[in-house]
Enzyme design. Sequence first.
Site, mmCIF file in Angstrom:
data_model
loop_
_atom_site.group_PDB
_atom_site.id
_atom_site.type_symbol
_atom_site.label_atom_id
_atom_site.label_comp_id
_atom_site.label_asym_id
_atom_site.label_seq_id
_atom_site.Cartn_x
_atom_site.Cartn_y
_atom_site.Cartn_z
ATOM 1 N N LEU A 1 66.010 48.657 54.844
ATOM 2 C CA LEU A 1 65.103 48.625 55.991
ATOM 3 C C LEU A 1 65.773 47.803 57.088
ATOM 4 O O LEU A 1 66.273 46.702 56.830
ATOM 5 C CB LEU A 1 63.763 47.973 55.629
ATOM 6 C CG LEU A 1 62.651 48.852 55.069
ATOM 7 C CD1 LEU A 1 61.406 48.003 54.809
ATOM 8 C CD2 LEU A 1 62.298 50.008 55.998
ATOM 9 N N ASP A 2 65.780 48.322 58.317
ATOM 10 C CA ASP A 2 66.351 47.581 59.437
ATOM 11 C C ASP A 2 65.590 46.272 59.647
ATOM 12 O O ASP A 2 64.392 46.182 59.316
ATOM 13 C CB ASP A 2 66.273 48.413 60.722
ATOM 14 C CG ASP A 2 67.106 49.678 60.645
ATOM 15 O OD1 ASP A 2 68.144 49.660 59.951
ATOM 16 O OD2 ASP A 2 66.724 50.683 61.275
#
EC number: 5.4.99.25
Length: 309
Positions: free
Chosen positions: A48-49
Amino acid sequence: MSRPRKPKGRPVSGWLILDKPVDFGSTEAVGKIKWLFNAQKAGHAGTLDPLASGMLPIALGDATKTVPYVMDGRKIYEFTVTWGEERSTDDLEGEVTQTSDTRPDEAAIRALLPAYTGTISQVPPQFSAIKIAGERAYDLARDGETVEIPSRDVEIHRLTLLKVETDRAFFEVECGKGTYVRSLARDFGRELGCYGHISDLRRTFVAPFAEETMVPLAELVALEAIEDRDERLAALDAFLVDTGEALSALPQIRISDDQAHRLRMGNPIILRGRDAPVAEPEAVALAGGKLVAIGEIGQGEFRPKRVFV
């Protein structure tokens, strides 16, 4: 002759379904969870960024052997696209590269959705973990290089428009492995002639883990206040999901303790009985409800590929 080093930490195993906060990287999150649980090994299933929040499944110990099965699972994201600007990272973090005063109406957005449902061709963002000639695309992008990233097919199972405002639209997408939601926002904006980027992104589901299994990081960090180490670790362990849950989509066979011992030694076991499966490329062996091995079924045998303590 030197002795092999004893692994640091506890041999704790299981899945921690973290609700990752914004501004916290996936690698940073794994490191924090590994430290909190004093675990020997840890890894995550699906990056996940930092600007994204939500479900980040983290595997501890033996559960790291099941990471590929979770990586292949379906995912659900809720995301917001802000119109009028395209950015270098396709989200809020990057520099503005294109602007437009055009704003799409709801009808135009809805008309776009069927073209982005099913198997679609997608070019990953310049700032992504895709490897180009052995280097990560985001490393090349940070050095100012513009690289040609080949398109690839991804699966969009469902794409829903939730709400429309003047400058932004809210969506939910259910998608397969390798889908970049940032690329969807970029491509929506280009096709609608208004440009766009992700301004909010949250992952709510990674198969097979449900949203209600997520644990906020702050709730785990709060347990550091427990002074007794054993009590603190027991409180943390209570949040773990059994390793076998990651394999719930695979066929399962029930075996005896004696058979479990043979599998853990790396030996095949004979499957008897009228209801014994004939052939399966991958199946799970369970003894007393606990995961023993992932293996292949054929010619009346279960042959282990990965075994679990």
